[in-house]
Design an enzyme around this catalytic site. Structure first.
Site, PDB file in Angstrom:
ATOM      1  CG  LEU A   1      -2.747   0.537   0.875  1.00  0.00           C
ATOM      2  CD1 LEU A   1      -2.982  -0.613  -0.042  1.00  0.00           C
ATOM      3  CD2 LEU A   1      -3.280   0.204   2.291  1.00  0.00           C
TER       4      LEU A   1
ATOM      5  CE  LYS B   1      14.078   2.181  -4.764  1.00  0.00           C
ATOM      6  NZ  LYS B   1      14.749   1.578  -5.771  1.00  0.00           N
TER       7      LYS B   1
ATOM      8  CE  LYS C   1       8.442  -7.246  -6.208  1.00  0.00           C
ATOM      9  NZ  LYS C   1       7.601  -6.659  -4.854  1.00  0.00           N
TER      10      LYS C   1
ATOM     11  CG  LEU D   1       6.417  -3.940  13.638  1.00  0.00           C
ATOM     12  CD1 LEU D   1       8.178  -3.827  14.104  1.00  0.00           C
ATOM     13  CD2 LEU D   1       5.682  -4.639  12.323  1.00  0.00           C
TER      14      LEU D   1
HETATM   15  N1  LIG Z   1       9.694   1.266  -2.272  1.00  0.00           N
HETATM   16  C1  LIG Z   1      10.636   0.678  -1.872  1.00  0.00           C
HETATM   17  O1  LIG Z   1      11.884   1.403  -1.393  1.00  0.00           O
HETATM   18  C2  LIG Z   1       9.872  -0.550  -1.493  1.00  0.00           C
HETATM   19  C3  LIG Z   1      11.137  -0.910  -0.591  1.00  0.00           C
HETATM   20  C4  LIG Z   1      10.846  -2.863   0.210  1.00  0.00           C
HETATM   21  C5  LIG Z   1       9.541  -3.395  -0.548  1.00  0.00           C
HETATM   22  N2  LIG Z   1       8.727  -2.571  -1.288  1.00  0.00           N
HETATM   23  C6  LIG Z   1       7.536  -2.949  -2.017  1.00  0.00           C
HETATM   24  O2  LIG Z   1       6.825  -3.976  -0.312  1.00  0.00           O
HETATM   25  C7  LIG Z   1       6.265  -4.818  -0.695  1.00  0.00           C
HETATM   26  C8  LIG Z   1       6.489  -5.868   0.427  1.00  0.00           C
HETATM   27  O3  LIG Z   1       5.962  -5.240   1.157  1.00  0.00           O
HETATM   28  P1  LIG Z   1       5.315  -5.945   2.625  1.00  0.00           P
HETATM   29  O4  LIG Z   1       6.167  -7.142   2.968  1.00  0.00           O
HETATM   30  O5  LIG Z   1       4.702  -4.945   4.345  1.00  0.00           O
HETATM   31  O6  LIG Z   1       3.578  -6.731   2.467  1.00  0.00           O
HETATM   32  P2  LIG Z   1       2.764  -6.758   2.268  1.00  0.00           P
HETATM   33  O7  LIG Z   1       2.154  -4.614   1.786  1.00  0.00           O
HETATM   34  O8  LIG Z   1       2.045  -7.691   1.254  1.00  0.00           O
HETATM   35  O9  LIG Z   1       1.788  -6.553   3.958  1.00  0.00           O
HETATM   36  C9  LIG Z   1       2.449  -8.284   3.682  1.00  0.00           C
HETATM   37  C10 LIG Z   1       0.641  -8.524   5.073  1.00  0.00           C
HETATM   38  O10 LIG Z   1       0.370  -8.082   5.834  1.00  0.00           O
HETATM   39  C11 LIG Z   1      -0.556  -7.174   6.262  1.00  0.00           C
HETATM   40  N3  LIG Z   1      -0.595  -6.346   7.022  1.00  0.00           N
HETATM   41  C12 LIG Z   1      -0.254  -5.013   7.331  1.00  0.00           C
HETATM   42  N4  LIG Z   1      -0.092  -4.959   7.908  1.00  0.00           N
HETATM   43  C13 LIG Z   1      -0.121  -5.568   9.237  1.00  0.00           C
HETATM   44  C14 LIG Z   1      -0.423  -5.366  11.108  1.00  0.00           C
HETATM   45  N5  LIG Z   1       0.296  -4.430  11.085  1.00  0.00           N
HETATM   46  N6  LIG Z   1      -0.333  -6.467  11.072  1.00  0.00           N
HETATM   47  C15 LIG Z   1      -1.017  -8.011  10.447  1.00  0.00           C
HETATM   48  N7  LIG Z   1      -1.084  -7.836   9.282  1.00  0.00           N
HETATM   49  C16 LIG Z   1      -0.648  -6.873   8.466  1.00  0.00           C
HETATM   50  C17 LIG Z   1      -0.924  -7.042   4.341  1.00  0.00           C
HETATM   51  O11 LIG Z   1      -2.624  -6.846   5.287  1.00  0.00           O
HETATM   52  C18 LIG Z   1      -0.094  -7.925   3.788  1.00  0.00           C
HETATM   53  O12 LIG Z   1      -1.626  -9.360   3.883  1.00  0.00           O
HETATM   54  C19 LIG Z   1       6.471  -5.243  -1.786  1.00  0.00           C
HETATM   55  O13 LIG Z   1       5.674  -4.760  -3.220  1.00  0.00           O
HETATM   56  C20 LIG Z   1       7.423  -4.566  -2.209  1.00  0.00           C
HETATM   57  O14 LIG Z   1       8.073  -4.182  -3.853  1.00  0.00           O
HETATM   58  C21 LIG Z   1       9.040  -1.413  -1.647  1.00  0.00           C
END
Ligand SMILES: NC(=O)c1ccc[n+]([C@@H]2O[C@H](COP(=O)([O-])OP(=O)(O)OC[C@H]3O[C@@H](n4cnc5c(N)ncnc54)[C@H](O)[C@@H]3O)[C@@H](O)[C@H]2O)c1
Ligand SMILES: [Zn+2]
Length: 400
Positions: free
Chosen positions: A137, A172, A181, A200
Protein backbone atom coordinates in the site's frame (compact mmCIF):
# COMPACT_ATOMS: atom_id res chain seq x y z
CA UNK A 1 10.05 41.73 -26.01
CA UNK A 2 13.73 41.22 -25.56
CA UNK A 3 15.27 38.25 -27.19
CA UNK A 4 17.25 35.90 -24.99
CA UNK A 5 20.39 34.97 -26.83
CA UNK A 6 22.47 33.40 -24.09
CA UNK A 7 22.91 29.82 -25.11
CA UNK A 8 24.47 27.44 -22.66
CA UNK A 9 26.03 24.25 -23.99
CA UNK A 10 23.30 21.63 -24.10
CA UNK A 11 25.35 18.58 -23.38
CA UNK A 12 28.83 19.60 -22.33
CA UNK A 13 29.78 16.07 -21.32
CA UNK A 14 28.95 14.58 -24.73
CA UNK A 15 31.60 12.23 -25.99
CA UNK A 16 30.65 13.00 -29.58
CA UNK A 17 31.74 16.20 -31.19
CA UNK A 18 28.57 16.70 -33.23
CA UNK A 19 28.21 20.23 -34.57
CA UNK A 20 25.38 22.16 -32.93
CA UNK A 21 22.34 22.39 -35.24
CA UNK A 22 21.44 25.83 -36.54
CA UNK A 23 18.99 27.79 -34.39
CA UNK A 24 18.75 28.58 -30.71
CA UNK A 25 19.05 26.14 -27.84
CA UNK A 26 17.85 26.86 -24.34
CA UNK A 27 19.14 24.73 -21.53
CA UNK A 28 16.94 24.71 -18.48
CA UNK A 29 18.34 23.63 -15.17
CA UNK A 30 16.53 23.60 -11.89
CA UNK A 31 16.81 21.95 -8.52
CA UNK A 32 14.14 20.99 -6.09
CA UNK A 33 15.11 20.36 -2.50
CA UNK A 34 13.52 17.29 -0.96
CA UNK A 35 12.99 16.96 2.75
CA UNK A 36 10.87 14.62 4.82
CA UNK A 37 10.85 13.32 8.35
CA UNK A 38 10.95 9.71 9.40
CA UNK A 39 9.83 9.41 13.02
CA UNK A 40 9.91 6.38 15.25
CA UNK A 41 7.20 6.96 17.82
CA UNK A 42 5.30 4.85 20.34
CA UNK A 43 1.55 4.98 20.85
CA UNK A 44 0.82 6.64 17.52
CA UNK A 45 -2.91 5.97 17.93
CA UNK A 46 -3.06 7.15 21.53
CA UNK A 47 -5.20 10.31 21.42
CA UNK A 48 -2.68 12.15 23.61
CA UNK A 49 0.04 11.61 20.99
CA UNK A 50 -0.09 14.60 18.63
CA UNK A 51 2.34 13.23 16.00
CA UNK A 52 -0.18 11.87 13.49
CA UNK A 53 -2.58 14.78 14.03
CA UNK A 54 0.19 17.28 13.31
CA UNK A 55 1.14 15.37 10.20
CA UNK A 56 -2.33 16.02 8.75
CA UNK A 57 -2.42 19.62 9.97
CA UNK A 58 -4.89 19.05 12.83
CA UNK A 59 -4.72 20.88 16.14
CA UNK A 60 -7.86 19.42 17.74
CA UNK A 61 -9.79 22.70 17.50
CA UNK A 62 -10.48 23.44 13.87
CA UNK A 63 -11.66 20.50 11.78
CA UNK A 64 -9.45 19.33 8.91
CA UNK A 65 -10.07 16.72 6.26
CA UNK A 66 -7.78 13.90 5.22
CA UNK A 67 -8.08 10.86 2.99
CA UNK A 68 -7.09 7.77 4.97
CA UNK A 69 -6.18 4.86 2.72
CA UNK A 70 -5.91 1.81 4.91
CA UNK A 71 -4.91 -1.79 4.31
CA UNK A 72 -7.87 -4.14 4.74
CA UNK A 73 -6.11 -6.28 7.35
CA UNK A 74 -5.03 -3.18 9.25
CA UNK A 75 -8.54 -1.75 9.15
CA UNK A 76 -9.84 -4.93 10.77
CA UNK A 77 -7.23 -4.81 13.51
CA UNK A 78 -6.70 -1.11 14.11
CA UNK A 79 -9.78 0.50 12.52
CA UNK A 80 -11.46 1.42 15.84
CA UNK A 81 -8.21 2.89 17.18
CA UNK A 82 -7.68 4.95 14.03
CA UNK A 83 -11.27 6.19 14.06
CA UNK A 84 -11.17 7.29 17.69
CA UNK A 85 -7.80 8.97 17.21
CA UNK A 86 -9.02 11.04 14.28
CA UNK A 87 -12.29 11.86 16.06
CA UNK A 88 -10.33 13.10 19.07
CA UNK A 89 -8.32 15.46 16.88
CA UNK A 90 -11.33 16.65 14.84
CA UNK A 91 -10.01 15.11 11.67
CA UNK A 92 -12.81 14.59 9.18
CA UNK A 93 -11.41 11.34 7.83
CA UNK A 94 -12.58 10.05 4.48
CA UNK A 95 -11.91 6.29 4.47
CA UNK A 96 -10.69 4.15 1.67
CA UNK A 97 -10.03 0.51 2.56
CA UNK A 98 -7.89 -1.42 0.08
CA UNK A 99 -6.33 -4.87 -0.16
CA UNK A 100 -2.62 -4.95 0.63
CA UNK A 101 -1.36 -8.01 -1.18
CA UNK A 102 1.22 -8.35 -3.91
CA UNK A 103 -1.37 -9.61 -6.45
CA UNK A 104 -3.25 -6.35 -6.11
CA UNK A 105 -0.21 -4.14 -6.59
CA UNK A 106 -1.18 -2.84 -10.00
CA UNK A 107 -2.04 0.30 -11.90
CA UNK A 108 -5.79 -0.19 -11.38
CA UNK A 109 -5.28 0.20 -7.64
CA UNK A 110 -3.37 3.42 -8.22
CA UNK A 111 -6.25 4.76 -10.31
CA UNK A 112 -8.66 3.65 -7.59
CA UNK A 113 -6.83 5.85 -5.07
CA UNK A 114 -6.86 8.86 -7.41
CA UNK A 115 -10.60 8.27 -7.89
CA UNK A 116 -11.10 8.52 -4.13
CA UNK A 117 -9.13 11.77 -4.13
CA UNK A 118 -11.34 13.19 -6.87
CA UNK A 119 -14.56 12.06 -5.18
CA UNK A 120 -13.46 13.68 -1.95
CA UNK A 121 -12.48 16.83 -3.82
CA UNK A 122 -9.23 16.88 -1.90
CA UNK A 123 -7.60 20.30 -1.67
CA UNK A 124 -4.38 20.33 -3.58
CA UNK A 125 -1.91 21.37 -0.90
CA UNK A 126 -3.47 21.49 2.57
CA UNK A 127 -5.38 18.20 2.71
CA UNK A 128 -3.28 15.07 2.96
CA UNK A 129 -3.55 11.47 1.96
CA UNK A 130 -2.48 9.17 4.77
CA UNK A 131 -1.53 5.62 3.86
CA UNK A 132 -1.68 3.04 6.64
CA UNK A 133 -0.50 -0.43 5.69
CA UNK A 134 2.31 -2.62 4.45
CA UNK A 135 4.85 -2.10 1.69
CA UNK A 136 2.32 -2.80 -1.05
CA UNK A 137 0.00 0.00 0.00
CA UNK A 138 2.97 2.35 0.59
CA UNK A 139 3.97 1.83 -3.04
CA UNK A 140 0.45 2.05 -4.51
CA UNK A 141 -0.67 5.14 -2.62
CA UNK A 142 2.70 6.86 -3.01
CA UNK A 143 2.40 6.42 -6.74
CA UNK A 144 -1.17 7.74 -6.76
CA UNK A 145 -0.06 10.79 -4.75
CA UNK A 146 2.79 11.44 -7.16
CA UNK A 147 0.47 11.33 -10.18
CA UNK A 148 -2.53 13.21 -8.81
CA UNK A 149 -2.30 16.75 -10.15
CA UNK A 150 1.39 15.90 -10.67
CA UNK A 151 1.98 15.60 -6.96
CA UNK A 152 -0.14 15.73 -3.81
CA UNK A 153 1.13 15.66 -0.21
CA UNK A 154 0.93 12.34 1.59
CA UNK A 155 1.92 10.78 4.89
CA UNK A 156 3.06 7.21 5.39
CA UNK A 157 2.21 5.02 8.35
CA UNK A 158 3.86 1.65 7.62
CA UNK A 159 2.51 -1.29 9.59
CA UNK A 160 4.74 -4.21 8.55
CA UNK A 161 8.44 -4.71 9.26
CA UNK A 162 9.27 -4.33 5.55
CA UNK A 163 7.23 -1.16 5.52
CA UNK A 164 8.93 0.23 8.61
CA UNK A 165 12.55 -0.43 7.69
CA UNK A 166 12.37 -0.25 3.90
CA UNK A 167 9.30 0.53 1.77
CA UNK A 168 8.06 3.29 4.06
CA UNK A 169 11.28 5.22 4.54
CA UNK A 170 12.56 5.87 1.01
CA UNK A 171 11.04 7.83 -1.86
CA UNK A 172 10.27 5.07 -4.34
CA UNK A 173 6.73 4.21 -5.33
CA UNK A 174 5.56 1.70 -7.89
CA UNK A 175 3.41 -1.16 -9.07
CA UNK A 176 3.93 -4.44 -10.86
CA UNK A 177 3.22 -4.39 -14.57
CA UNK A 178 3.12 -7.18 -17.13
CA UNK A 179 5.31 -9.91 -15.69
CA UNK A 180 7.64 -7.42 -14.06
CA UNK A 181 7.86 -6.34 -10.46
CA UNK A 182 7.80 -2.61 -9.82
CA UNK A 183 8.12 -1.89 -13.54
CA UNK A 184 6.08 1.31 -13.32
CA UNK A 185 6.85 3.80 -10.61
CA UNK A 186 8.03 7.19 -9.51
CA UNK A 187 10.30 8.84 -6.98
CA UNK A 188 8.08 10.84 -4.69
CA UNK A 189 8.83 11.69 -1.08
CA UNK A 190 6.07 11.72 1.53
CA UNK A 191 5.82 14.71 3.84
CA UNK A 192 6.55 12.37 6.70
CA UNK A 193 6.74 8.72 7.67
CA UNK A 194 5.48 7.78 11.11
CA UNK A 195 6.65 4.45 12.45
CA UNK A 196 5.08 2.80 15.47
CA UNK A 197 6.48 -0.68 16.25
CA UNK A 198 3.23 -1.46 18.08
CA UNK A 199 1.69 -2.32 14.68
CA UNK A 200 4.14 -5.24 14.41
CA UNK A 201 2.40 -7.10 17.23
CA UNK A 202 -0.10 -8.57 14.77
CA UNK A 203 2.31 -9.30 11.91
CA UNK A 204 2.78 -13.05 11.39
CA UNK A 205 6.15 -14.79 11.76
CA UNK A 206 6.68 -15.20 8.04
CA UNK A 207 6.27 -11.48 7.43
CA UNK A 208 8.56 -10.66 10.36
CA UNK A 209 11.25 -12.87 8.81
CA UNK A 210 10.54 -11.14 5.50
CA UNK A 211 11.45 -7.80 7.07
CA UNK A 212 14.45 -9.27 8.88
CA UNK A 213 15.97 -10.13 5.49
CA UNK A 214 16.21 -6.41 4.68
CA UNK A 215 17.66 -5.72 8.14
CA UNK A 216 20.29 -8.44 7.70
CA UNK A 217 21.12 -6.83 4.35
CA UNK A 218 21.86 -3.51 6.07
CA UNK A 219 23.98 -5.30 8.67
CA UNK A 220 26.02 -7.14 6.05
CA UNK A 221 26.79 -4.17 3.85
CA UNK A 222 27.31 -1.42 6.39
CA UNK A 223 26.75 -2.18 10.05
CA UNK A 224 28.84 -4.84 11.77
CA UNK A 225 27.42 -3.80 15.17
CA UNK A 226 23.89 -4.44 13.92
CA UNK A 227 25.04 -7.84 12.70
CA UNK A 228 26.29 -8.72 16.20
CA UNK A 229 23.08 -7.52 17.86
CA UNK A 230 21.05 -9.64 15.45
CA UNK A 231 23.28 -12.63 16.03
CA UNK A 232 23.06 -12.33 19.82
CA UNK A 233 19.29 -11.86 19.82
CA UNK A 234 18.16 -13.96 16.90
CA UNK A 235 16.00 -16.25 19.01
CA UNK A 236 14.35 -13.35 20.79
CA UNK A 237 13.22 -11.45 17.71
CA UNK A 238 9.47 -11.91 17.41
CA UNK A 239 6.51 -9.73 16.54
CA UNK A 240 5.98 -9.29 20.32
CA UNK A 241 9.53 -8.24 21.19
CA UNK A 242 9.67 -5.92 18.18
CA UNK A 243 6.36 -4.35 19.21
CA UNK A 244 7.56 -3.99 22.82
CA UNK A 245 10.60 -2.23 21.38
CA UNK A 246 12.92 -3.19 24.23
CA UNK A 247 16.57 -2.28 24.05
CA UNK A 248 17.72 -4.90 21.52
CA UNK A 249 14.61 -4.74 19.31
CA UNK A 250 14.59 -0.94 19.41
CA UNK A 251 18.24 -0.85 18.45
CA UNK A 252 17.71 -3.31 15.61
CA UNK A 253 14.85 -1.34 14.06
CA UNK A 254 16.39 2.09 14.56
CA UNK A 255 19.82 1.05 13.25
CA UNK A 256 18.18 -0.51 10.20
CA UNK A 257 16.22 2.67 9.47
CA UNK A 258 19.21 4.94 10.09
CA UNK A 259 21.42 2.80 7.87
CA UNK A 260 18.85 2.79 5.10
CA UNK A 261 18.39 6.56 5.21
CA UNK A 262 22.13 7.08 5.30
CA UNK A 263 22.47 5.08 2.08
CA UNK A 264 19.44 6.61 0.35
CA UNK A 265 19.91 10.28 1.16
CA UNK A 266 22.87 11.04 -1.13
CA UNK A 267 21.34 9.05 -3.98
CA UNK A 268 17.55 9.50 -3.73
CA UNK A 269 17.00 9.39 -7.49
CA UNK A 270 19.48 6.58 -8.03
CA UNK A 271 21.73 8.66 -10.25
CA UNK A 272 24.50 6.42 -8.98
CA UNK A 273 23.76 2.84 -9.94
CA UNK A 274 26.31 1.32 -7.57
CA UNK A 275 23.91 0.98 -4.65
CA UNK A 276 24.93 -1.09 -1.68
CA UNK A 277 21.22 -1.38 -0.75
CA UNK A 278 20.88 -3.49 -3.90
CA UNK A 279 22.71 -6.22 -2.00
CA UNK A 280 20.57 -9.34 -2.22
CA UNK A 281 18.53 -7.75 -5.02
CA UNK A 282 20.50 -8.95 -8.04
CA UNK A 283 19.25 -12.50 -8.59
CA UNK A 284 16.18 -12.29 -6.36
CA UNK A 285 13.82 -10.61 -8.88
CA UNK A 286 14.16 -13.62 -11.22
CA UNK A 287 13.56 -15.98 -8.33
CA UNK A 288 10.52 -14.02 -7.18
CA UNK A 289 9.12 -14.29 -10.66
CA UNK A 290 9.55 -18.05 -10.94
CA UNK A 291 9.01 -19.48 -7.48
CA UNK A 292 5.79 -21.42 -7.21
CA UNK A 293 4.35 -21.29 -4.59
CA UNK A 294 5.44 -17.66 -4.54
CA UNK A 295 8.18 -16.46 -2.22
CA UNK A 296 7.91 -13.27 -0.25
CA UNK A 297 10.34 -10.58 -1.35
CA UNK A 298 12.57 -10.96 1.73
CA UNK A 299 12.73 -14.73 1.25
CA UNK A 300 14.05 -14.29 -2.28
CA UNK A 301 16.49 -11.66 -0.99
CA UNK A 302 17.72 -14.15 1.61
CA UNK A 303 18.50 -16.78 -1.04
CA UNK A 304 20.27 -14.11 -3.11
CA UNK A 305 22.30 -12.91 -0.11
CA UNK A 306 23.40 -16.48 0.59
CA UNK A 307 24.87 -16.76 -2.91
CA UNK A 308 26.51 -13.35 -2.58
CA UNK A 309 28.17 -14.42 0.67
CA UNK A 310 29.62 -17.42 -1.13
CA UNK A 311 30.72 -15.25 -4.07
CA UNK A 312 32.53 -12.98 -1.62
CA UNK A 313 34.30 -16.00 -0.11
CA UNK A 314 35.36 -17.14 -3.58
CA UNK A 315 36.90 -13.74 -4.27
CA UNK A 316 38.68 -13.43 -0.95
CA UNK A 317 36.41 -10.62 0.27
CA UNK A 318 35.00 -12.64 3.13
CA UNK A 319 36.49 -15.30 5.39
CA UNK A 320 34.74 -18.66 5.10
CA UNK A 321 33.92 -18.65 8.83
CA UNK A 322 32.26 -15.23 8.49
CA UNK A 323 30.13 -16.53 5.62
CA UNK A 324 28.97 -19.45 7.77
CA UNK A 325 28.08 -17.01 10.58
CA UNK A 326 26.01 -14.93 8.18
CA UNK A 327 24.32 -17.99 6.66
CA UNK A 328 23.47 -19.18 10.18
CA UNK A 329 21.91 -15.81 10.97
CA UNK A 330 19.78 -15.85 7.81
CA UNK A 331 18.58 -19.40 8.50
CA UNK A 332 18.15 -18.61 12.22
CA UNK A 333 15.66 -15.90 11.27
CA UNK A 334 13.52 -18.51 9.54
CA UNK A 335 14.62 -17.51 6.04
CA UNK A 336 15.57 -19.90 3.24
CA UNK A 337 19.15 -20.24 1.97
CA UNK A 338 18.36 -22.21 -1.17
CA UNK A 339 15.46 -22.74 -3.53
CA UNK A 340 14.90 -25.47 -6.14
CA UNK A 341 14.51 -22.99 -9.01
CA UNK A 342 17.70 -21.17 -8.01
CA UNK A 343 20.05 -22.94 -10.43
CA UNK A 344 23.33 -21.75 -12.02
CA UNK A 345 21.34 -21.00 -15.19
CA UNK A 346 18.79 -18.87 -13.33
CA UNK A 347 21.61 -16.97 -11.65
CA UNK A 348 23.07 -16.19 -15.08
CA UNK A 349 19.70 -15.00 -16.38
CA UNK A 350 19.13 -12.93 -13.24
CA UNK A 351 22.55 -11.34 -13.52
CA UNK A 352 21.99 -10.51 -17.21
CA UNK A 353 18.72 -8.79 -16.28
CA UNK A 354 20.40 -6.87 -13.45
CA UNK A 355 23.05 -5.71 -15.93
CA UNK A 356 20.28 -4.06 -17.99
CA UNK A 357 18.80 -2.48 -14.88
CA UNK A 358 22.27 -1.23 -13.90
CA UNK A 359 22.94 0.27 -17.30
CA UNK A 360 25.29 -2.25 -18.81
CA UNK A 361 27.44 -3.36 -15.90
CA UNK A 362 27.05 -5.93 -13.15
CA UNK A 363 27.72 -3.45 -10.32
CA UNK A 364 27.20 -6.42 -8.03
CA UNK A 365 27.43 -5.48 -4.36
CA UNK A 366 29.28 -8.03 -2.22
CA UNK A 367 30.30 -7.96 1.42
CA UNK A 368 33.87 -6.85 1.96
CA UNK A 369 34.04 -8.40 5.39
CA UNK A 370 30.84 -8.25 7.43
CA UNK A 371 29.64 -4.64 7.61
CA UNK A 372 31.17 -3.27 4.46
CA UNK A 373 30.57 -3.43 0.74
CA UNK A 374 32.49 -3.76 -2.52
CA UNK A 375 31.19 -3.73 -6.10
CA UNK A 376 32.34 -6.20 -8.74
CA UNK A 377 31.73 -6.31 -12.48
CA UNK A 378 33.28 -9.54 -13.69
CA UNK A 379 31.51 -12.43 -12.02
CA UNK A 380 31.59 -15.51 -14.26
CA UNK A 381 29.07 -18.36 -14.69
CA UNK A 382 31.47 -20.85 -13.10
CA UNK A 383 31.81 -18.64 -10.02
CA UNK A 384 28.03 -18.59 -9.74
CA UNK A 385 27.88 -22.38 -9.89
CA UNK A 386 30.62 -22.70 -7.21
CA UNK A 387 28.81 -20.19 -5.01
CA UNK A 388 25.57 -22.18 -5.21
CA UNK A 389 27.45 -25.36 -4.31
CA UNK A 390 28.98 -23.60 -1.27
CA UNK A 391 25.57 -22.56 0.02
CA UNK A 392 24.09 -26.00 -0.65
CA UNK A 393 26.96 -27.64 1.26
CA UNK A 394 26.33 -25.29 4.20
CA UNK A 395 22.59 -26.03 4.14
CA UNK A 396 23.15 -29.81 3.92
CA UNK A 397 26.06 -29.90 6.35
CA UNK A 398 26.19 -30.17 10.13
CA UNK A 399 25.37 -27.09 12.22
CA UNK A 400 28.39 -24.78 12.37
N1 LIG B 1 9.33 1.39 -2.37
C1 LIG B 1 10.32 0.73 -1.81
O1 LIG B 1 11.42 1.29 -1.66
C2 LIG B 1 10.12 -0.66 -1.36
C3 LIG B 1 11.09 -1.27 -0.56
C4 LIG B 1 10.87 -2.57 -0.10
C5 LIG B 1 9.71 -3.24 -0.44
N2 LIG B 1 8.79 -2.61 -1.24
C6 LIG B 1 7.56 -3.31 -1.61
O2 LIG B 1 6.86 -3.67 -0.44
C7 LIG B 1 6.05 -4.81 -0.71
C8 LIG B 1 6.18 -5.78 0.44
O3 LIG B 1 5.72 -5.16 1.60
P1 LIG B 1 5.13 -6.01 2.81
O4 LIG B 1 6.01 -7.14 3.07
O5 LIG B 1 4.82 -5.07 3.88
O6 LIG B 1 3.82 -6.66 2.17
P2 LIG B 1 2.27 -6.27 2.22
O7 LIG B 1 2.07 -4.83 2.12
O8 LIG B 1 1.64 -7.16 1.22
O9 LIG B 1 1.83 -6.72 3.69
C9 LIG B 1 1.90 -8.08 4.03
C10 LIG B 1 0.57 -8.59 4.61
O10 LIG B 1 0.44 -8.08 5.92
C11 LIG B 1 -0.85 -7.46 6.11
N3 LIG B 1 -0.62 -6.46 7.13
C12 LIG B 1 -0.16 -5.19 7.02
N4 LIG B 1 0.04 -4.65 8.23
C13 LIG B 1 -0.33 -5.57 9.14
C14 LIG B 1 -0.35 -5.60 10.56
N5 LIG B 1 0.11 -4.57 11.29
N6 LIG B 1 -0.78 -6.72 11.18
C15 LIG B 1 -1.18 -7.80 10.45
N7 LIG B 1 -1.18 -7.83 9.10
C16 LIG B 1 -0.74 -6.73 8.45
C17 LIG B 1 -1.22 -6.99 4.72
O11 LIG B 1 -2.61 -6.88 4.58
C18 LIG B 1 -0.66 -8.10 3.85
O12 LIG B 1 -1.57 -9.18 3.79
C19 LIG B 1 6.53 -5.37 -2.03
O13 LIG B 1 5.58 -5.10 -3.01
C20 LIG B 1 7.82 -4.62 -2.29
O14 LIG B 1 8.06 -4.45 -3.68
C21 LIG B 1 8.96 -1.36 -1.68
ZN1 LIG C 1 14.05 -5.31 -0.92
Amino acid sequence: MSEITTIRPHNPASAFDIPRPPGLTWYVQSQQPVGYEVSLTRGLLNPVNPVLARAVGADGRIGVRALIVVDQAVEELYGPGLHSYFDAWKVDAVWKVMPGDEETKNLEQVVEVTRAMTEMGILRRTERVVVVGGGVLMDVVGMAASLYRRGAPYVRVPTTLVGQVDAGVGVKTGVNHGTHKNRLGTYFAPESTLIDPEFLRTVDDRHIANGLAEIIKMALIKDAALFRILEENVELITSQTLADCGSAAGEIVSRAIAGMLDELEPNLWEGVLERSVDYGHTFSPSLELLADPPLLHGEAVAVDMAVCLALAVGRGHLAEAEAHRALNLIAGCGLPLTHPVFTPRLLEVGLADAVKHRDGQQRLPLTDGIGSCVFVNDVTPSELARALAFVQAHADGPAR
